[in-house]
Structure formats: C-alpha cells, structure tokens
Design an enzyme around this catalytic site. Structure first.
Site, PDB file in Angstrom:
ATOM      1  N   ASP A  45     -11.614   2.786  14.810  1.00 61.92           N
ATOM      2  CA  ASP A  45     -12.940   2.916  13.682  1.00 61.92           C
ATOM      3  C   ASP A  45     -12.833   1.678  13.114  1.00 61.92           C
ATOM      4  OD1 ASP A  45     -14.672   4.175  12.185  1.00 61.92           O
ATOM      5  OD2 ASP A  45     -13.382   6.181  11.776  1.00 61.92           O
ATOM      6  N   ASP A 105     -22.002   9.594  12.681  1.00 60.05           N
ATOM      7  CA  ASP A 105     -21.214  10.832  12.090  1.00 60.05           C
ATOM      8  C   ASP A 105     -22.160  11.792  11.634  1.00 60.05           C
ATOM      9  OD1 ASP A 105     -18.797   9.579  11.995  1.00 60.05           O
ATOM     10  OD2 ASP A 105     -18.702   8.886   9.987  1.00 60.05           O
TER      11      ASP A 105
HETATM   12  C1  GLA Z   1     -15.146   7.762  10.145  1.00 57.81           C
HETATM   13  C2  GLA Z   1     -15.501   8.253  11.660  1.00 57.81           C
HETATM   14  C3  GLA Z   1     -15.326   9.602  11.691  1.00 57.81           C
HETATM   15  C4  GLA Z   1     -13.780  10.079  11.614  1.00 57.81           C
HETATM   16  C5  GLA Z   1     -13.423   9.422  10.114  1.00 57.81           C
HETATM   17  C6  GLA Z   1     -11.918   9.607   9.898  1.00 57.81           C
HETATM   18  O1  GLA Z   1     -15.889   8.183   9.436  1.00 57.81           O
HETATM   19  O2  GLA Z   1     -16.871   7.925  11.608  1.00 57.81           O
HETATM   20  O3  GLA Z   1     -15.636  10.204  12.938  1.00 57.81           O
HETATM   21  O4  GLA Z   1     -13.033   9.398  12.432  1.00 57.81           O
HETATM   22  O5  GLA Z   1     -13.858   8.096  10.050  1.00 57.81           O
HETATM   23  O6  GLA Z   1     -11.525   8.987   8.760  1.00 57.81           O
END
Ligand code: GLA
Length: 734
Positions: A479, A549
């Site tokens: 990420d 997301d």
């Molecule tokens: C980001 C990612 C999510 C998740 C969160 C965890 O927002 O896009 O899918 O992994 O971080 O903190």
C-alpha cells in the site's frame, strides 16, 4: 514485423501487420516524423510527407537551408530553444548557462528483441522474435552530449514502445530540466482527447474533450501516478466509438510524477508529449553519466476503443507482467480489512479464514494492523515486525495455522511510510521527506520515508526480508497511503534536490525488484488508498492493483469500466464487500456484488460468518463459478458494450481468444418501474457460430446485431426490494 533503413533517403520504416511508423533524417541532421498510422507498403522515399512551405513570421534554420524552420517541421525529439517554439521534448542546461541544443543523427542500430532498462520497469520480449528494436544515435557536437532514441515494434501487436537516454560525454556537468519519453507530431489535429481522472474512491472516470489550438495536458505532482490523473491517454477521431474508428493510446510505464500533453499549433499540427513531469524535476548529469527515461507505450487502431484497449491488455499480460502473476491462475482471496479494520487477534482472524475455506477461498490476506504498535493509524508504520499481543506466534505461527486449513497466506505492508510514533522514526528522524525547520505535513497521520536514500530502502528491505522469511507467504498487498509534499531529502545536497521525486520512485522500484527476485512465489498486489498508483510501471512488479477503496458495486462498475480502457481485467483487484457499503451506505444483493467483482481478480472483503445461510450458499456458488471461468475472464478479449456513465443499464463481456466461449454481464444502476424492454448488443463473437446460453441457441451475428434480450433478468417483481439489478450470461459454442 520489420524495421527497414533506406540508406539513400535516410528513412526508417518500422512496420508490422497493422501499423507503420516512418521517420527520417532532416536537412539539419535532426530526426523528423513522416507517418504513424495504418500499415502502408514500404518504399525508398516518403520525403514528400515533409511539407516545407514557409510562413511570414517563422524563423529559419541557418547553415544554408533557408526554407527550413523547425516550427513547421514534424520532429521526433524536438529541443528547447530552437526555431521550434512549441512545447519541446527536452531541455538541457549547459555549464555556460545556455540551454540551446542541436542533436544530429550520427548512426543507428537495428536488432531483434528488446533491451531492459536498468532500474526501471519496461515491457520485455521473452523471445527475440517477439519484437525488433531500433536505436538512433544523436550527438550535440558543440556540447559533447549524446542522446539515444530507442524504438521497439512488436510482432503481434499494433504497438511501438519508445524511450530516451542522455549521456554526458563532456567534461562539464549538465542539468537535465526536461526529458520526455516520447514526442510525436501528427499532421492534423481533428481529434478528441480522452483522459482518466478522479480521486480517492472515484478512480479513472473517462473525460473526453475536443483538442483545440493550444495545450491540453494532465499531470501528477503527487510523487505517485495518482487517482487524480492516470498516465494513460487516448487520442481518437471524433466519430470513433468502442467498435470502430481510429484512435491512438499512449501510456507511460512509470509510477511517479508524469505529464501527458497535446499541443495543437496554429497550423493544425498535433504534438503529443509524455514523460516525467518536468515540474519539480532537475537532474544533474555528471561527466560520463547516463540518464534513462521511463518507457512510453504507443498504440494505434482503426478498430475502435475496444480494440485499442485489447492491445494494451495483451501487451501487459504477455510482455509486462512477470512471474507467478503471468503463469498461474489468480487466487480467490479473502481480505479482513472491511471485516475487522485493525481490531483483531489471531483467534478472530482464524475464525474468518476458516469460514473462507469452507466457502472455497484459496488465499487469506491479513490487512493493516498486524505489526509494531499498530492499533490505529497514528502509530506503527515503519516497524515491520509482528505485534505478538495480537499474533502470539508471530507471522510464522499465523501462516502455519492458515496453511493447515488448506489456505495460502498473504499480508499487507506499507513500506514507504512511517508514523511519528514508531521505533524507526525515533531512531532515524532524518529519514523522512521534509524540510528541516519547517512543520512536517502529515497525511493519514503519516510521513513519507525518503526512498531516494539507499540506506532507507536497505533498512526496509532487511525488515521485510525478516518477516517474509519467517512465514510461508504467497501474496503481499503493498500500500501507499499519502502523496508526497515538501519534497526535500535530508540525505543530499542542494544541487540534487530536483532529482528526489524521481530517485524516490527508483527506490520504490529497487525494493520491489529485490523482493520479487528473492521471493518469486509471492504475488504482489499494489495499492495506494485504492487505485492511486494504478499504472503500467507497477504492473511490472505487482501483477494486480487494488482498484479502489470504493467497493460499492455500482460505483465499481464505473471504476472498473474506466480502468479497463488502459489495463487488463487480470490486473483489477475487485472484491465483494459487506452492505450497507462502507463508502456509500448503499445496499446491493450479494449476487450483483459478485457479478461486478468477477470482472477483476475476485475476492471477498467481509466476514463470511455474518452472512445468512442463503447468502453463504450463494458465495460458494460464486467461488465455484469464478474458479471455472477465471482463465476466460482474465485472459480473454474484453469488450465494453454499454457505458455506465451514459446509461442506466451498462454491460461488458469477455470472449475467449478462440471465440468459443464468452461471458456477458449487464448492470442496472437503479431499478425502474414499468421500464422499457431491454437489449444489449454483444461484440467479439464469431458471427457464424451458434452459441448456447441458458438453454437457448443464438448465432453470433444475431447477438451482435440484434442483441441479447435482458428485460427479464434486469426487471424485479413489482416490489423488488433491491436498488440495483444485474445478470450474467455464459455463452458456449455448440
Ligand atoms: C488503504 C487501502 C485499504 C486498506 C487500508 C489499510 O486505504 O486502500 O484497502 O488496506 O489502507 O489501512
């Protein structure tokens, strides 16, 4: 596929079954562009395509060529500061303060296959016969600097890749202020520009506008390619649609700051530029050093946007994505993020995983919250060791227990970031990007580690190596949850600060490369708050990317539809999540949520223990369906049929390469009352073959010209009770 050099006319003709790309050496020794488009026969001389009439106010080149102005000449790599006063492809500042360049052709090389670029991602030719390459050598004699223009044409695809290297062969240091990867001049500008823009949770929505006299441009200054603009653009004729018409696509194989720019000059000529964003870029190049630009990917079609997208999909699947993500089916995964956030322990995780196994899940992914003091997003980033209060036997113990259930195991990392409350930051406060003496900016309560510094990347590698080595890991979600601001490295001097954005991304690539090489069995999925770094560069290391997301099914139809213009379905991370949806609060039945997520890498992002028995049975069937059909969905030809941006009912489909099988899906954004009858025209089928679907038989031409009647499948009873409807149709030849 071949590259021909015509010695007498000094013209190069790159061509394959679909396209021709013709360039020449101009009267002043620089390189000119003569033609790019549908394949034409080769001949010795295309010089009539260089039209050279003069205009009253243009300045002419000297050296005895008095009807020659660069402003009126289509070029391959135009310099700053010449008689061409349009946007240039490159700008070099020399030690005497001047910035005027004159690079002339000195020679070339033509060879089979394609060279890699040290430290940068790029498309590759596994076999020499897959592609042919041309290197054009240019030199500025006065300054002792050389430029090489690299071209590769692919055998089976209407695609040319281009890049540039600059070598300083002089004794003096020079400074590269702009080095675009591609510059392409086209003779007319009757085009529409299509970009893919958005934000967090709304990534890659297509925007189309007519090119007019002046500049049209998109860029990122965020340190990553970003959700706001994507390093992929299409330039199409106004009457081009999904199934017919001419279009060019241009992608940059790069994950940092970029710029894509189209300039229409007053004579109606179009110039296309793409490369590292010159804003915030300044690269000192010492004597004997070479700078390599990222690779640009150029495609052309006269078969509409679906065919343009399919070329990019094929290129990425065959010649960009590497390792396990290329050779093995993508695992159906269960991720705990939306189920638990950071509030979990081993017991709760095992309970979620066990239910996944019962449903047929193949891979369990532990998301954020497993390391250091990470119980909320204020702390822990930078400390990549398991939190033993949550996981008493560490990652090794958890992975063993997950494996014993018969599931593969993977987890989440965010290696480029650090929280103030972390052991790493306490030990190395100067390892973040930021200006000493100024306030540090935080994004999601975190700072960006200075990946332009080798010691920082080494430290993170060592930490990750330890934790990867302690467990049986087959997947990693990488990420990156904030953009770069106050880009300043405390590890270098004033002169090199303009190189930090690019060095940062080179640091990211180097960490990926080390991990990919050391752990070839790990499938990486990239992520940047969802789809904030969805680009060709990262696909070289991470074959799939968490698309957004926003897991609301109807929003995902739009996001995945927009993403499909530039990226293959096998790269689009898509999961079924719980309802009401965490991002939109909307409801949607489990069937429709899966019908959308099938057109991606497919998985679940919820606690299956919370489903009703009926829903759980549906999930089992969905997983079975995906296992049976994933190779068709991931490796077939994808067609957009009806846009969710313009219609209440949208649709897309995949067709196997042999056209024997297909799956079509359609989605109704909002259920209607007493709506009209509904049909969707299919695409890509064999017109003469009979296809069976739901007990009925149709000819391919029937489905493509008359359409599939979908009224019943998309219509609810009088009191339906759900907001959205959808349907999936599997077609198999008789
Ligand atoms: C980001 C990612 C999510 C998740 C969160 C965890 O927002 O896009 O899918 O992994 O971080 O903190």
């Amino acid at each position: 596929m071949c590259i021909i050099f015509h010695e007498d006319t000094k013209q190069f003709h790159l061509s394959n079954d679909w396209i021709s790309y013709i360039i020449n050496v101009l009267p002043n020794g620089e390189i000119g562009q003569l033609y790019f488009g549908k394949k034409v026969h080769d001949k010795d001389d295309f010089s009539y395509l260089r039209e050279s009439g003069m205009r009253p106010t243009v300045s002419c080149h000297t050296n005895g060529i008095d009807d020659f102005s660069l402003e009126l000449t289509r070029q391959e790599y135009p310099a700053f500061g010449t008689t061409d006063l349009r946007n240039e492809a490159f700008e070099i500042h020399y030690s005497d303060g001047s910035s005027v360049s004159h690079f002339v052709y000195t020679g070339h090389d033509i060879y089979s296959g394609k060279k890699a670029i040290a430290g940068l991602p790029s498309t590759y030719a596994e076999n020499e016969s897959d592609a042919q390459s041309l290197e054009l050598y240019l030199k500025d004699e006065l300054k002792g600097v050389k430029i090489t223009l690299f071209y590769t044409i692919w055998k089976d695809l209407p695609i040319i890749t281009r890049r540039v290297s600059v070598s300083n062969c002089s004794k003096n240091e020079i400074s590269l202020e702009k080095v675009m990867s591609i510059s392409l001049d086209m003779p007319d500008a009757d085009y529409e520009w299509m970009q893919f823009s958005g934000s967090w949770g709304r990534e890659r929505f297509p925007i189309v506008r007519k090119l007019e006299c002046g500049v049209t441009s998109i860029e990122s200054r965020r340190g990553h390619s970003s959700a706001v603009q994507n390093p992929f653009v299409i330039v199409k004729r106004p009457d081009t649609n999904e199934n017919q018409g001419a279009a060019m696509g241009l992608a940059l194989c790069y994950s940092g700051n970029f710029r894509a720019l189209a300039e229409v000059d007053t004579y109606g000529t179009l110039r296309f530029l793409m490369g590292i964003n010159p804003e915030g870029f300044s690269w000192p190049l010492g004597s004997g050093e070479t700078f390599d630009s990222p690779e640009a990917i150029l495609s052309w079609t006269d078969g509409g946007l679906n065919s343009l997208s399919q070329s990019f999909h094929d290129l990425y699947r065959e010649h960009l994505i590497r390792g396990k993500g290329k050779t093995e089916p993508r695992p159906i995964l269960l991720n705990n993020w939306e189920a638990t956030m950071m509030d979990f322990d081993e017991e709760s995780i095992l309970k979620i995983a066990a239910k996944g196994k019962e449903a047929g899940i193949e891979l369990f992914v532990l998301d954020d919250g497993w390391f250091g003091a990470r119980n909320d997003d204020y702390r822990g980033l930078g400390d990549w060791y398991a939190n033993t209060e949550k996981l008493p036997e560490g990652m090794g113990g958890l992975s063993r227990k997950i494996n014993e259930m018969g599931l593969d195991f993977g987890f989440w990392i965010e290696p480029e970031m650090v929280n103030e409350d972390s052991d790493l930051y306490r030990a190395h406060p100067d390892w973040v990007l930021g200006v000493p003496g100024r306030d540090k900016s935080l994004g999601r309560h975190q700072m960006v580690l200075d990946f332009s510094r080798k010691e920082v990347v080494d430290n993170i590698f060592e930490q990750l190596d330890k934790v990867f080595g302690s467990a049986n890991v087959s997947y990693i979600k990488w990420d990156m949850n904030r953009s770069i601001s106050e880009c300043f490295s405390m590890g270098t001097d004033a002169k090199h600060q303009g190189a930090v954005y690019h060095r940062y991304i080179l640091g990211v690539y180097s960490l990926y490369e080390r991990l990919v090489n050391k752990y070839p069995n790990i499938l990486f999925e990239s992520c940047a708050s969802g789809g904030g770094r969805f680009d060709a560069g990262l696909l070289y290391y991470a074959p799939q990317a968490w698309c957004s997301d926003d897991t609301d099914a109807m929003e995902r139809v739009k996001i995945q539809y927009g993403t499909s213009y530039g990226y293959p379905i096998s790269s689009i991370g898509a999961h079924v999540s719980a309802v009401p949806n965490q991002q939109t609060g909307r409801n949607c039945d489990i069937e429709t949520r899966a019908n959308v997520a099938y057109f991606g890498t497919f998985g679940y992002e919820l606690d299956l223990n919370h489903l009703s028995d009926e829903e759980f049975e549906a999930v089992k069937e969905q997983i079975k369906f995906m296992k049976e059909n994933r190779s068709l969905i991931h490796y077939g030809d994808f067609y957009r049929l009806q846009s969710p941006f313009e219609n209440n009912i949208s649709g897309w489909m995949v067709v196997s390469k042999d056209r024997k099988e297909a799956i079509m899906a359609c989605y109704q954004m909002l259920a209607d009352v007493c709506g009209g009858f509904k049909r969707i025209k299919l695409a890509g089928l064999d017109p003469d073959k009979e296809y069976e679907c739901n007990g009925k038989t149709y000819y391919g031409d029937e489905l493509m010209n008359i359409g599939m009647v979908v009224t019943k499948e998309l219509t609810l009873g009088v009191c339906g009770g759900v907001d959205h409807t959808s349907a999936i149709f599997k077609l198999v030849t008789k």
